[in-house]
Design an enzyme around this catalytic site. Structure first.
Site, PDB file in Angstrom:
ATOM      1  N   ARG A  43     -42.613 -28.611  -6.662  1.00  0.00           N
ATOM      2  CA  ARG A  43     -43.714 -28.759  -5.541  1.00  0.00           C
ATOM      3  C   ARG A  43     -43.949 -27.449  -5.206  1.00  0.00           C
ATOM      4  NH1 ARG A  43     -43.094 -34.696  -2.862  1.00  0.00           N
ATOM      5  NH2 ARG A  43     -43.638 -35.974  -4.917  1.00  0.00           N
ATOM      6  N   LYS A 204     -42.393 -53.100  -9.238  1.00  0.00           N
ATOM      7  CA  LYS A 204     -43.083 -53.998  -8.488  1.00  0.00           C
ATOM      8  C   LYS A 204     -44.690 -54.086  -8.917  1.00  0.00           C
ATOM      9  CE  LYS A 204     -40.489 -53.602  -4.100  1.00  0.00           C
ATOM     10  NZ  LYS A 204     -40.573 -53.369  -2.685  1.00  0.00           N
ATOM     11  N   GLY A 357     -44.195 -39.318  -8.949  1.00  0.00           N
ATOM     12  CA  GLY A 357     -42.935 -40.063  -8.822  1.00  0.00           C
ATOM     13  C   GLY A 357     -42.135 -40.237  -9.839  1.00  0.00           C
ATOM     14  N   GLY A 380     -47.870 -42.081  -4.763  1.00  0.00           N
ATOM     15  CA  GLY A 380     -48.891 -42.842  -4.205  1.00  0.00           C
ATOM     16  C   GLY A 380     -50.208 -42.420  -3.820  1.00  0.00           C
TER      17      GLY A 380
END
Length: 407
Positions: A43, A204, A357, A380
């Site tokens: 990053r 999920k 992620g 996200g």
């Protein structure tokens, strides 16, 4: 880059001016021989083009980022290791401020206003007002610079003081990384090369429901993996044994299955599984040529037939978007499914875009991070953009048409 209708750092007049740059330096740390150190600098490297552009054009830089989730001002979440690694990467001193805002921080910034000089503020979440988008904190950030650049795509879905509030006080521009992220992801969502194959995994259904519903009307095929597939199986009445099943996700999965029936998109689920008797690297492992998981066992990966079928779909794709692992790839006995899909994406002849992620972590683990066309730094944020939602950190920036008036 034309995928973002916001003012670009490329067009900002920065010579002799101080620029506050919101970066995403939320990197993993580890204990090294000399203390805490950066474990993965991907990053940091991703923001180097914006940092170098501003330095080359004669700006002084004040960099700000969050790191982890501090509850107070835990020293183990200090930006000190990040400042050290950034200095090594740019070959210049990076002054670490003694805090986030305040007189002492201002003094450090004032002492480093020369062209190309770099100051890194302490962890922005050391200030409780950061996540609350506190107007007073945003104003204090603005006092440190003449312009603002947001290059932190990974935090652009948050309306925080450093991503949204400060942009109300300074001319606000998109950094090169943020600009490229929005362009690449928007192109997949709105104008992909066909066929579009979307690969979704993770635990999920509730985390991916927005993307699922969006792409049911856009994608040619959606390939499901990870623990979220067990919510679909439960909705279909297939026994799931001791597998992780998100109860909230079962009804959502049923909704997706119903919607898929009336769409032109083919929704595909695993056809075989790899089971473990518990979630552990030394668990007993068993391949199941089918889907009915017996009691006492849990599905921890997709099986080889699923990998082969998914790989063929990926090979045929004009565009591939992948977000989420196929199984518990962090446990070696259950990593084959995610590895197989990662290898298929890396070898695909079409355009390949991978959400951040766990998918990014998997590509790094398998040594494939440089084999895809675009690897997003935002987990996200990339999902929310794909859903079609506005990102506060992007919306807060100047419209491109207004940029000239602020130069």
């Amino acid at each position: 880059m034309s995928g973002i209708d916001k003012a670009s750092v490329r067009d900002a007049a920065v010579e002799g001016r101080s620029v506050l740059v919101r970066v995403d330096f939320n990197v993993p740390l580890r204990d090294g021989p000399g203390g805490r150190e950066v474990a993965d600098d991907a990053r940091i490297r991703a923001s180097l083009p914006t940092i170098e552009l501003l330095r080359e054009r004669g700006a002084s830089l004040v960099l700000v980022s969050h790191l982890g989730r501090p509850k107070d001002r835990e020293p183990e979440l200090s930006m000190a290791p990040v400042a050290k690694r950034l200095g090594e990467l740019v070959g210049a001193e990076v002054a670490l401020a003694p805090g986030v805002v305040g007189p002492e921080v201002k003094a450090v910034v004032e002492a480093h206003r020369g062209p190309g000089e770099l100051v890194l503020l302490e962890n922005s979440r050391y200030e409780p007002g950061e996540k609350k988008n506190d107007p007073e904190l945003a104003r204090q950030f603005a006092e440190l610079a003449d312009l603002y650049v947001n290059d932190a795509f990974g935090a652009a879905h948050r309306a925080h003081a450093t991503t949204a509030g400060v942009a109300e006080h300074l001319p606000a521009y998109a950094g090169l990384l943020l600009e490229r992220e929005v362009t690449e992801l928007t192109r997949v969502r709105d104008n992909p090369e066909r066929p579009l194959v979307v690969v979704l995994g993770g635990a999920k259904v509730s985390d991916k429901i927005g993307v699922l519903e969006r792409f049911l009307g856009v994608a040619d095929e959606i390939l499901i993996g990870g623990a979220m597939c067990f919510s679909f199986f439960r909705a279909q009445g297939i026994p799931t044994g001791d597998s992780l099943v998100e109860e909230e996700g079962v009804e959502l999965a049923r909704r997706v299955l119903d919607a898929a029936e009336g769409s032109d998109c083919e929704l595909r689920l695993p056809v075989d599984l790899v089971l473990g008797d518990r979630f552990a690297a030394d668990a007993e492992r068993r391949e199941l040529d089918g889907l009915e998981v017996p009691d006492g066992w849990m599905g921890l990966d997709v099986g080889p037939r699923t990998v082969a079928e998914y790989s063929e779909a990926i090979k045929r794709a004009g565009t591939v978007f992948w977000n989420g692992p196929m199984g518990a790839f962090e446990l070696e006995p259950f990593a084959a499914g995610t590895r197989g899909v990662a290898e298929a994406v890396a070898a695909a002849p079409g355009k390949t875009v991978v959400g951040g992620g766990d998918s990014a972590a998997a590509l790094a683990q398998f040594g494939l991070a440089d084999r895809v066309d675009w690897l997003s730094t935002g987990g996200g944020a990339s999902l929310e953009l794909m859903e079609g939602r506005e990102l506060p950190g992007v919306e807060a920036l100047l419209p491109r048409a207004q940029a000239a008036a602020n130069d």
